[in-house]
Scaffold this active site. Sequence first.
Site, mmCIF file in Angstrom:
data_model
loop_
_atom_site.group_PDB
_atom_site.id
_atom_site.type_symbol
_atom_site.label_atom_id
_atom_site.label_comp_id
_atom_site.label_asym_id
_atom_site.label_seq_id
_atom_site.Cartn_x
_atom_site.Cartn_y
_atom_site.Cartn_z
ATOM 1 N N ASP A 2 0.830 -1.212 0.000
ATOM 2 C CA ASP A 2 0.000 0.000 0.000
ATOM 3 C C ASP A 2 0.864 1.261 0.000
ATOM 4 O OD1 ASP A 2 0.760 0.089 2.641
ATOM 5 O OD2 ASP A 2 -1.235 -0.184 3.465
ATOM 6 N N HIS A 16 -1.276 -2.557 -6.964
ATOM 7 C CA HIS A 16 -0.882 -2.894 -5.594
ATOM 8 C C HIS A 16 -2.073 -3.391 -4.804
ATOM 9 C CE1 HIS A 16 -2.736 0.274 -3.043
ATOM 10 N NE2 HIS A 16 -2.836 0.897 -4.209
ATOM 11 N N CYS A 17 -1.757 -4.052 -3.676
ATOM 12 C CA CYS A 17 -2.758 -4.400 -2.669
ATOM 13 C C CYS A 17 -2.218 -3.917 -1.328
ATOM 14 C CB CYS A 17 -3.083 -5.890 -2.697
ATOM 15 S SG CYS A 17 -1.658 -7.001 -2.555
ATOM 16 N N SER A 18 -2.536 -4.572 -0.232
ATOM 17 C CA SER A 18 -2.091 -4.075 1.071
ATOM 18 C C SER A 18 -0.627 -4.391 1.338
ATOM 19 C CB SER A 18 -2.964 -4.654 2.191
ATOM 20 O OG SER A 18 -4.259 -4.090 2.146
ATOM 21 N N THR A 74 -1.310 -8.924 -5.628
ATOM 22 C CA THR A 74 -0.286 -8.295 -6.475
ATOM 23 C C THR A 74 0.680 -9.338 -7.023
ATOM 24 O OG1 THR A 74 -0.439 -6.201 -5.285
ATOM 25 C CG2 THR A 74 1.628 -6.645 -6.436
#
Length: 254
Positions: free
Chosen positions: A44, A144-146, A152
């Site tokens: 993130d 993106h992700c976390s 991702t």
Amino acid sequence: MSEQASDEYLRLASADNFRDVAGTGYATSDGGRLRTGVFYRSNDLRLTDVDLEALHRIGLNTIIDLRSATEIALHPDPEVPGVQNLHFDAIGIPIERLSSLTSRAEAIALMDEVYRGFVVEQHCRTAFGDVLRQLATGGPQLFHCSQGKDRTGWVAALLLHVAGVDDPTIESDYLLTNALSAASRARVEAEIEKHGGPDLVAVYEPTLVVDIEYLDAAWAAVEERYGDRASYLRDGLGLDDAVLGRLRGLLRAE
């Protein structure tokens, strides 16, 4: 601050799992190489001003967020001048399932289930298909992700496969997350230990890293449901030859 890691590719200090999908220009199975500076991946984007400026300098046109609405509400993506922000919820590790974990074995089984879900869940297939179609419109783009490791990592693995990179290289790139995100993972582990003690850190650890077992669970689901990766890309994700051709053209240097 942002920096060049051994003068190889852009890294961001405030997003430790940010990197170029092409690495430093991975080799392809047929003797070619990948083009850098086209697609980027990250955890993130809680970025310093210096790193925001670095994103602006590389000419990004799009930031693709793979997180859920709940995750986004906690840490929304930054607004970068000239960059469109898109959202495709690819469903990550279910928070409600995390809270009920009591053993490492349960955590590993959950991760295998998450990765199989990337293949068998219609919602995930729709999201990943939409992401790849968006990426095919041209770079530079960032997704993106976390933590930048599962959702991702799957998109990056698919891109590298489409580009003709072999599985050992895909696996090596996938596992880079464990080394690059050590600092951010340590912060999460410290929070878990603070609230639940060191034993809970050991329970949760499989959900904080990547493991080839997880990636293999997704590839196995591809073979079980679709027979091969080409059929998964075509029939599962709805990607036609034109989209796949554009992705290959963007990714390959020759």
